[in-house]
Design an enzyme around this catalytic site. Sequence first.
Site, PDB file in Angstrom:
ATOM      1  N   HIS A  62     -20.679 -11.334  26.581  1.00 35.61           N
ATOM      2  CA  HIS A  62     -19.687 -12.403  26.443  1.00 35.61           C
ATOM      3  C   HIS A  62     -19.807 -13.118  25.097  1.00 35.61           C
ATOM      4  CE1 HIS A  62     -19.069 -11.686  30.624  1.00 35.61           C
ATOM      5  NE2 HIS A  62     -20.239 -12.184  30.986  1.00 35.61           N
ATOM      6  N   HIS A 224     -16.070  -9.881  33.545  1.00 37.13           N
ATOM      7  CA  HIS A 224     -17.092  -8.857  33.770  1.00 37.13           C
ATOM      8  C   HIS A 224     -16.466  -7.486  33.983  1.00 37.13           C
ATOM      9  CE1 HIS A 224     -19.117 -12.656  34.936  1.00 37.13           C
ATOM     10  NE2 HIS A 224     -20.093 -12.123  34.238  1.00 37.13           N
ATOM     11  N   GLY A 398       1.756   3.580   6.410  1.00 37.88           N
ATOM     12  CA  GLY A 398       3.017   3.920   7.067  1.00 37.88           C
ATOM     13  C   GLY A 398       4.050   2.841   7.086  1.00 37.88           C
ATOM     14  N   ASP A 399       3.956   1.849   6.171  1.00 38.84           N
ATOM     15  CA  ASP A 399       4.919   0.745   6.223  1.00 38.84           C
ATOM     16  C   ASP A 399       5.731   0.594   4.952  1.00 38.84           C
ATOM     17  OD1 ASP A 399       3.028  -0.200   4.476  1.00 38.84           O
ATOM     18  OD2 ASP A 399       2.868  -2.193   5.392  1.00 38.84           O
ATOM     19  N   CYS A 400       5.718   1.619   4.066  1.00 40.34           N
ATOM     20  CA  CYS A 400       6.457   1.506   2.796  1.00 40.34           C
ATOM     21  C   CYS A 400       7.944   1.265   3.058  1.00 40.34           C
ATOM     22  CB  CYS A 400       6.246   2.765   1.952  1.00 40.34           C
ATOM     23  SG  CYS A 400       7.079   2.709   0.358  1.00 40.34           S
ATOM     24  N   SER A 443       3.455  -4.182  -2.993  1.00 41.99           N
ATOM     25  CA  SER A 443       4.804  -3.778  -3.413  1.00 41.99           C
ATOM     26  C   SER A 443       5.618  -4.988  -3.838  1.00 41.99           C
ATOM     27  CB  SER A 443       5.517  -3.050  -2.273  1.00 41.99           C
ATOM     28  OG  SER A 443       4.855  -1.856  -1.943  1.00 41.99           O
TER      29      SER A 443
END
Length: 569
Positions: A62, A224, A398-400, A443
């Site tokens: 935890h 748990h 993968g975001d161009c 970019s």
Amino acid sequence: MHIHLYCKLINSADSCVDEALCGLVRASGGLSLLKGHRVVLRSDPDNLRGKVALLSGGGSGHEPAHGGYVGAGMLSAAVAGGVFASPPPASVLAAILSLHSAGASGVLLIVKNYTGDRLNFGLAAEQARNHGVAVDMVIVAEDCAFDQPSKAGRRGLCGTIFIHKLAGALAEEGCSLDQIVSKVTEVLKGIGTLGVSLSPCSVPGCLPSFELPPGDMELGLGIHGEAGIKRSKVASADEVVKTMMDHMTNPDSQSHLPLKSGDSVVVCVNNLGALSCLELAVVTRAAIVCLESRGVVVARVMSGSFMTSLEMAGVSLTLMRADQETLRLFDAKTSAPAWPNLSSQCVSGRGYITDPQAVSTRPQDDAPVMRKALEKVCSTLLEKQEELNSLDRAGGDGDCGNTHAQAARAVQEWLQDHVVPGCPGRLLSVLAGLVQEKMGGSSGALYSLFLTAAAGHVTEGRSNAAAWASAVHAGTQAMRRCVAVCLDALCPAVDELMTLTTAPPGGQMAVLQAAVQRAASGAESTRNLTARAGRASYVAAERVTLPDPGAVAVAAILRAVLESLEGKK
């Protein structure tokens, strides 16, 4: 390191708890380990003399609970069991006696409501009393999941850390054991917690605790690895938070948290282990908005990982009704390493938007040729969104296509509400600001740099073909000066465009056509190049056999400009 089907970055399942405790203590100057036991102690025991000491703990898995909450103003010690296993009574007793021998006037045990914890801490408390130690125990049971809790009662969840904090502040002020117990017992009536998860978790060396198909979420689960009370399809963050709030405050449930308009609350948005920070921030916003829409005053918010369930991808929401005295104790200073650095300013009612400095602009005449070119560029980038994404997945994230589409939509929105200025340089400056703000990432910075540098070379009185060629050249040079970036589409086109300075008026369109063709060829040639910057530079060259998406985007932009000038739709 042993690799299992459900991998964890540990040395072994048997040693991971001890090594994790060692890592915590070695990294925190205010902590130490009790030899022979999994007990984290304050390393300044002399400062406990004459004060009530606080001890909490439970199973490991935890983290940062509970060892991360040891420090002045919070816990005096924390005892850890194995992963999801209650600590043994002998270690609890050793911790109590260690605090007693440091001169503590009494020891308060803060225990989550699980059978094993209650038994083991309770047994240690009885044994400590036989040693003459003043010991009391507070049970935290604030789970709001079950409409009709079982005989074992409500579970103790992340609300436990609120009790650590308030009891710790009271102890630091010198309050007696009875006073602390009385105060936190009253506060506990106004605390409620509910969790939701998108995945199970797995104890080191074991299979996942339950099955959860992709796209499903589990509401009301514990910490748990036990399954929840209700399974449903994953919804939006706003909808999930509303469902959680509705369930937590439903008066038909025996375990609900009474909450009405005008109440003031402290909110804890707790990462159960594997939720991304971005998702957690989205949930935090949703929780604040949801509470405020019900007339509840959000006094404080803590958002982060406070009581996790190994690598469970989920979140729990804890609410605590808070008056001014509770907030005073909550805001008190602590040296515990896992407690966040929070503001003591009320969240609700605070202005959190800063207006940008106003810049006066003089309306200019519209420039229909430039408007048409911009519209064509935007529509082209939106059409190519998935193509650019696909190319980028080969060597990037993968975001161009998405980033170019964001810029295109931002320009389209601007065009709807603004007159295109007659001065090309002013238009380029506007576009530079738009892409910097809306496109984001490297970019956005590159395009903004290009446009900013180009803007000074085209003015209302100097906007012929040669001036535009100089502007494009200046933008390209600015990009080259700042970063070693792939300009394989832009540079050949710029070389061609520079011939506009000597081309006759009738030959300018042919030069532009040749420049567009050279840009396309340059983009295609990037199939065989190794990236020198950006994420693709970290990908093996043999894995990247597609053209560079940035170069393809530049070529597409130049072609769109050409087509708009040729009158093509």
